[in-house]
Design a protein around this motif. Sequence first.
Motif, PDB file in Angstrom:
ATOM      1  N   ASP A  98       0.850  -1.192   0.000  1.00 45.03           N
ATOM      2  CA  ASP A  98       0.000   0.000   0.000  1.00 45.03           C
ATOM      3  C   ASP A  98       0.888   1.247   0.000  1.00 45.03           C
ATOM      4  N   ARG A 133       0.872   5.762   0.762  1.00 48.26           N
ATOM      5  CA  ARG A 133       0.177   6.877   1.415  1.00 48.26           C
ATOM      6  C   ARG A 133       0.819   8.194   0.983  1.00 48.26           C
ATOM      7  N   GLU A 151      -0.429  15.307   6.215  1.00 53.72           N
ATOM      8  CA  GLU A 151      -1.131  14.480   7.194  1.00 53.72           C
ATOM      9  C   GLU A 151      -2.599  14.882   7.214  1.00 53.72           C
ATOM     10  N   ASP A 164      -6.607  15.360   6.385  1.00 56.51           N
ATOM     11  CA  ASP A 164      -7.315  15.787   5.173  1.00 56.51           C
ATOM     12  C   ASP A 164      -6.545  16.899   4.462  1.00 56.51           C
ATOM     13  N   VAL A 214      -8.102  14.390  -0.355  1.00 58.11           N
ATOM     14  CA  VAL A 214      -7.765  13.046   0.120  1.00 58.11           C
ATOM     15  C   VAL A 214      -7.396  13.111   1.599  1.00 58.11           C
ATOM     16  N   ASN A 215      -7.377  11.943   2.233  1.00 59.77           N
ATOM     17  CA  ASN A 215      -6.782  11.857   3.560  1.00 59.77           C
ATOM     18  C   ASN A 215      -5.381  11.284   3.369  1.00 59.77           C
ATOM     19  N   ASP A 253      -3.226  10.143   5.278  1.00 61.15           N
ATOM     20  CA  ASP A 253      -2.828   8.990   6.088  1.00 61.15           C
ATOM     21  C   ASP A 253      -3.492   7.684   5.644  1.00 61.15           C
ATOM     22  N   ASN A 254      -4.454   7.780   4.751  1.00 60.65           N
ATOM     23  CA  ASN A 254      -5.158   6.576   4.308  1.00 60.65           C
ATOM     24  C   ASN A 254      -4.279   5.723   3.400  1.00 60.65           C
ATOM     25  N   ALA A 255      -4.329   4.413   3.612  1.00 59.32           N
ATOM     26  CA  ALA A 255      -3.607   3.481   2.732  1.00 59.32           C
ATOM     27  C   ALA A 255      -4.304   3.420   1.387  1.00 59.32           C
ATOM     28  N   GLN A 256      -3.500   3.530   0.320  1.00 57.49           N
ATOM     29  CA  GLN A 256      -4.026   3.493  -1.050  1.00 57.49           C
ATOM     30  C   GLN A 256      -3.636   2.162  -1.699  1.00 57.49           C
TER      31      GLN A 256
END
Length: 117
Positions: A30, A32, A40, A42, A51-52, A54-57
Amino acid sequence: MAIIITDECINCGACEPECPNTAIYEGADDWRYSDGTSLEGDVVLPNGNAVNADNAQEPISDEIYYIVPDKCTECQGFHEEPQCAAVCPVDCCVPDEDHVETEEVLLGKQAFMHPDD
Ligand code: SF4
Ligand code: SF4
């Protein structure tokens, strides 16, 4: 323009630690926006997408190392030439014709990800 890794990649891993933007990931990992950047929570990207960070993509490739176009600046702001291309033993880091950007845009991405540099 971002750099893309072609399917000639032999998964040696030499390029990953050289990227100043942490834009290179091993296949199936993943990624990020926050990895290796100041981003970091939003954020609104320079391209207008929210995007956020910190979210895993989702991985872009499951088989070979890959470059995240949104994070690649062709090393603008850090180095004279793309560091991944400079170290790749099989010359499979090449310009991505689907992600053509001006130097101004690339430097804008670099400043967005690393505002304190
Ligand atoms: S060109 Fe530079 S910023 Fe882009 S993936 Fe290669 S090392 Fe990272
Ligand atoms: S240096 Fe080249 S061959 Fe090695 S992992 Fe990176 S893109 Fe693949």
